[in-house]
Each structure stands twice: as C-alpha cells, then as structure tokens.
Design an enzyme around this catalytic site. Structure first.
Site, PDB file in Angstrom:
ATOM      1  N   SER A 181     -34.644  43.856 -27.171  1.00  0.00           N
ATOM      2  CA  SER A 181     -35.536  42.702 -26.638  1.00  0.00           C
ATOM      3  C   SER A 181     -34.109  41.519 -26.297  1.00  0.00           C
ATOM      4  O   SER A 181     -34.130  40.959 -25.095  1.00  0.00           O
ATOM      5  CB  SER A 181     -36.013  41.870 -27.559  1.00  0.00           C
ATOM      6  OG  SER A 181     -37.409  42.699 -27.735  1.00  0.00           O
ATOM      7  N   GLU A 182     -33.211  41.571 -26.986  1.00  0.00           N
ATOM      8  CA  GLU A 182     -31.891  40.772 -26.730  1.00  0.00           C
ATOM      9  C   GLU A 182     -31.243  41.248 -25.965  1.00  0.00           C
ATOM     10  O   GLU A 182     -30.467  40.497 -25.113  1.00  0.00           O
ATOM     11  CB  GLU A 182     -31.236  40.687 -28.044  1.00  0.00           C
ATOM     12  CG  GLU A 182     -32.004  39.783 -29.137  1.00  0.00           C
ATOM     13  CD  GLU A 182     -32.504  38.391 -28.800  1.00  0.00           C
ATOM     14  OE1 GLU A 182     -31.548  37.576 -27.936  1.00  0.00           O
ATOM     15  OE2 GLU A 182     -33.476  37.519 -29.363  1.00  0.00           O
TER      16      GLU A 182
END
Length: 146
Positions: free
Chosen positions: A14-15
């Site tokens: 996600s990051e």
C-alpha cells in the site's frame, strides 16, 4: 503482539517504497514505506535497508499503540489489519473511531464494516485508500488457522 507477514506485506504494498522524500496527498513529507516525522525533509534520500529499519521502528510504535487501545482479544490477522490502518491514518484516528468503539464492545463484524469508511484524504475520496481499507477489512475478517 507483532504484525504478521500478511500485515507487513499489506503495508509495504500500500505504501510503496520511495527512497527520496516526497509530499503525500495532503502535503506531509514522507519517505521509505510511508515514514513521516520531523526527520523527513525535502531532498532527503535513503537506502532500502534504512527504509526497512524505519518501517520496523514505526511498526513497533504503532503495534504498542494498537495493543494499548484495543481491550478485546484479537487474532494475528485482526491485529495486523489494525496496525496497517493505524500506520496509515495514525493512532489518534483509531482512538477516536467508531471502528475501535465497536471493536471494544465486542462487535467484531460492526468494526470490520467501518474500514471502508476511511477512504478520504484532504476531504476527497481516494480510490487507492479504498482499496487499502478493503484489503485491511479482508485481512481483519480472515480467520487464523493453527
């Protein structure tokens, strides 16, 4: 309790990994796997191993916070989903959330239903945040098989 592999992978995916500092969607200076703080400034660059160390330090802080806020038993997937949520949104948002209130009342299903509601940045719905919240929700709802 520590974040399991599924939770760490969710956070990393996600990051994303950025080795040069950048401003996120709301203008916060960020580097590595979503690391923020006074040590992140314009022009900062790091190596991949440093990004990993920053992630581990951030995870330890968030894990401690989640452990302190949650008063009901959690399995490893539930804990890891909450760590991902808090890693992205901050422990203060978890602390003040309906998600946490429902969870601490023992309403696990109601808590799970709250994840997708946290899909905005700067007052705007963000498709990437919705995907992350759905992944956290799915992890939260996944039983741990021993």
């Amino acid at each position: 309790m520590q974040t399991n592999t599924a939770g760490i992978n969710l956070i990393k995916q996600s990051e994303g990994l950025r080795l040069s500092a950048y401003q996120d969607q709301v203008g916060v200076w960020t580097i590595g796997y979503g690391h923020t703080g006074p040590d992140v400034t314009a022009g900062l660059t790091i190596e991949a191993d440093q990004a990993e160390r920053l992630l581990q330090g951030d995870l330890a802080r968030v894990e401690q916070g989640v452990s302190a806020l949650v008063t009901v038993p959690l399995n490893a997937n539930q804990f890891s989903a909450l760590v991902s949520f808090s890693y992205n949104l901050g422990l203060r948002n978890l602390q003040s959330s309906t998600l946490l209130r429902l969870l601490n009342q023992g309403d696990y299903a109601g808590a799970a239903g709250q994840f997708p509601r946290w899909d905005c940045a700067g007052g705007q719905e963000v498709q990437g945040l919705l995907r992350r919240r759905q992944a956290e929700q799915a992890l939260f709802q996944t039983p741990v098989v021993n």
